[in-house]
Design an enzyme around this catalytic site. Structure first.
Site, mmCIF file in Angstrom:
data_model
loop_
_atom_site.group_PDB
_atom_site.id
_atom_site.type_symbol
_atom_site.label_atom_id
_atom_site.label_comp_id
_atom_site.label_asym_id
_atom_site.label_seq_id
_atom_site.Cartn_x
_atom_site.Cartn_y
_atom_site.Cartn_z
ATOM 1 N N ASP A 44 0.646 -1.117 0.294
ATOM 2 C CA ASP A 44 -0.071 0.125 -0.391
ATOM 3 C C ASP A 44 0.893 1.644 0.295
ATOM 4 O O ASP A 44 1.471 1.309 0.830
ATOM 5 C CB ASP A 44 -1.111 -0.223 1.142
ATOM 6 C CG ASP A 44 -1.619 1.022 1.294
ATOM 7 O OD1 ASP A 44 -1.683 2.332 0.171
ATOM 8 O OD2 ASP A 44 -2.806 0.570 2.568
ATOM 9 N N ILE A 45 0.496 2.055 -0.842
ATOM 10 C CA ILE A 45 1.213 3.246 -0.678
ATOM 11 C C ILE A 45 1.012 4.371 -0.016
ATOM 12 O O ILE A 45 2.036 5.166 0.374
ATOM 13 C CB ILE A 45 1.023 4.604 -2.292
ATOM 14 C CG1 ILE A 45 0.079 4.489 -2.024
ATOM 15 C CG2 ILE A 45 1.630 3.766 -3.489
ATOM 16 C CD1 ILE A 45 -0.339 5.889 -3.439
ATOM 17 N N GLU A 117 -8.195 16.611 -15.782
ATOM 18 C CA GLU A 117 -9.864 16.394 -14.648
ATOM 19 C C GLU A 117 -9.855 17.364 -13.768
ATOM 20 O O GLU A 117 -11.139 18.191 -13.358
ATOM 21 C CB GLU A 117 -11.028 15.585 -14.237
ATOM 22 C CG GLU A 117 -10.975 14.379 -15.018
ATOM 23 C CD GLU A 117 -11.855 12.966 -14.736
ATOM 24 O OE1 GLU A 117 -12.730 13.616 -13.792
ATOM 25 O OE2 GLU A 117 -11.777 12.363 -15.367
ATOM 26 N N TYR A 140 -13.245 12.558 -6.916
ATOM 27 C CA TYR A 140 -12.140 11.844 -7.579
ATOM 28 C C TYR A 140 -11.218 13.750 -8.073
ATOM 29 O O TYR A 140 -9.971 13.311 -7.558
ATOM 30 C CB TYR A 140 -12.276 11.478 -8.859
ATOM 31 C CG TYR A 140 -11.618 11.164 -9.973
ATOM 32 C CD1 TYR A 140 -9.944 10.386 -9.167
ATOM 33 C CD2 TYR A 140 -10.847 11.394 -11.025
ATOM 34 C CE1 TYR A 140 -8.840 10.066 -9.973
ATOM 35 C CE2 TYR A 140 -9.746 11.441 -12.038
ATOM 36 C CZ TYR A 140 -8.920 10.528 -11.251
ATOM 37 O OH TYR A 140 -8.348 10.671 -12.197
ATOM 38 N N LYS A 144 -7.266 14.215 -6.603
ATOM 39 C CA LYS A 144 -5.794 14.357 -7.484
ATOM 40 C C LYS A 144 -5.010 15.839 -7.214
ATOM 41 O O LYS A 144 -3.726 16.002 -7.686
ATOM 42 C CB LYS A 144 -5.813 13.911 -9.404
ATOM 43 C CG LYS A 144 -6.208 12.266 -9.608
ATOM 44 C CD LYS A 144 -5.195 11.870 -8.956
ATOM 45 C CE LYS A 144 -3.792 11.800 -10.253
ATOM 46 N NZ LYS A 144 -3.200 10.602 -9.481
#
Ligand code: TYD
Length: 334
Positions: A44-45, A117, A140, A144
């Protein structure tokens, strides 16, 4: 693919948590062909100790950070995972790189892969440029955007050598069938309704995944540190027009009448806050780094459709319980 590029002789350590959209078997061929230069690590990051241990174990000189929760509809349904992976995960990776490289940034690079986006939604005209103000509108894209800001903060504050790319919609083989193109192909295979959100007039700019890869590699090799490069297909399509074209491509491959699948098109409830139009200006990448798209859309769609029709085993393997639950939930409620 990086490992068979003549100008790349290094080793790739692939860190992946293998959540619902991950599938290690997609890389079985790579693992077999490059067994001495390809290492897979499941993890997991967000796990700082684990990430630090990888930096300790391998002499990592470059990070290409592509790990993300990426599906807008899922971010509307459950935003928390997006904040964890996209924001906290990016922070963990950045900080691990900063600590591991301990100020010796010569020949080091942290490349962050992001999305168009973050720039929000366009009207009928205009394009996203690298200096377009951020205006994310879904959980989302907001997650980001946050990660992009962290990356640039690490560049300005700590001098971490970073580059960043913001890309338009990808399509091609191996894409998890929750995104528009593979959803539609799968629905056609199953002869089920093709769920077009709202009036279908939203516009996306489509790029073949391999062209995204070559652009990322060009930026990692030749991009200026601290810079963002937009990547796009220069290939805008209204969803409804794209779905009609896809129906014709699938019909042709399956030996059906050209109109056969179009009768399945079904307009369903729109996505909340549905961004109207994305369109990338990628002149900077083209003029500075000499990148260009390699495939026209007709060719790319045919390649993609053939891949999905020929790789039924891959599809069946990923159609896990989780996948079925999502399809049931997302499409039943529309
Ligand atoms: P998607 O592939 O989810 O990418 P993004 O939301 O990141 O652009 O969707 C592309 C477009 O297709 C978007 O306008 C939403 C629309 N769409 C549908 O009409 N039906 C679907 O089943 C899906 C998944 C998307």
């Amino acid at each position: 693919m990086l490992l068979n590029k003549p100008d790349f002789t290094g080793r790739v350590i692939n860190l992946d948590k293998l959540t619902y959209a991950g599938n290690a078997s997609s890389l079985d061929d790579v693992a077999a062909q490059f067994s001495d230069r390809y290492i897979f690590k499941q993890g997991d990051i967000c796990d700082a100790d684990f990430v630090a241990s990888l930096f300790g174990e391998y002499e990592i000189d470059s990070v290409c950070h592509l790990a993300a929760e990426s599906h807008v509809d899922r971010s509307i349904e459950g935003p928390e995972a997006f904040i964890k992976t996209n924001v906290n995960g990016t922070f963990t990776l950045l900080d691990a790189a900063r600590k591991a490289w301990a100020g010796d940034f010569d020949n080091k690079l942290f490349h962050h892969v992001s999305t168009d986006e973050v720039y929000g939604s366009l009207g009928e005209t205009g394009y996203f440029f690298e200096n377009t103000s951020y205006d994310p509108r879904s959980p989302y894209s907001a997650s980001k955007a946050s990660s992009d800001h962290l990356v640039m903060a690490y560049f300005h504050t700590y001098g971490l050598p970073v580059t960043m790319t913001n890309c338009s919609n990808n399509y091609g083989p191996f894409q998890f069938p929750e995104k528009l193109i593979p959803v539609m192909i799968e629905k056609m295979v199953e002869e089920q309704p093709l769920p077009v959100y709202g009036d279908g007039k939203n516009i996306r700019d489509w790029l073949f995944v391999e062209d995204h890869n070559t652009a990322v590699w060009a930026v990692m090799q030749k991009g200026r540190l601290g810079e963002t490069y937009n990547i796009g297909g220069e290939n805008e399509w209204e969803n409804i027009r794209l779905v009609n074209t896809l129906c014709e491509v699938v019909a042709s491959e399956k030996g059906k009448d050209r109109e056969y699948y179009k009768k399945l098109i079904s307009h369903v409830k729109d996505r909340p806050g549905h961004d109207q139009r994305y369109a990338i200006n990628c002149d900077k990448l083209k003029s500075e780094l000499g990148w260009k798209q390699s495939l026209d859309f007709g060719e790319g769609l045919k390649k993609t459709v053939c891949w999905y029709l020929e790789n039924r085993e891959w599809i069946e393997n990923i159609q896990s319980g989780e996948y079925r639950n999502w399809m049931e939930k997302n499409y039943k409620e529309r």
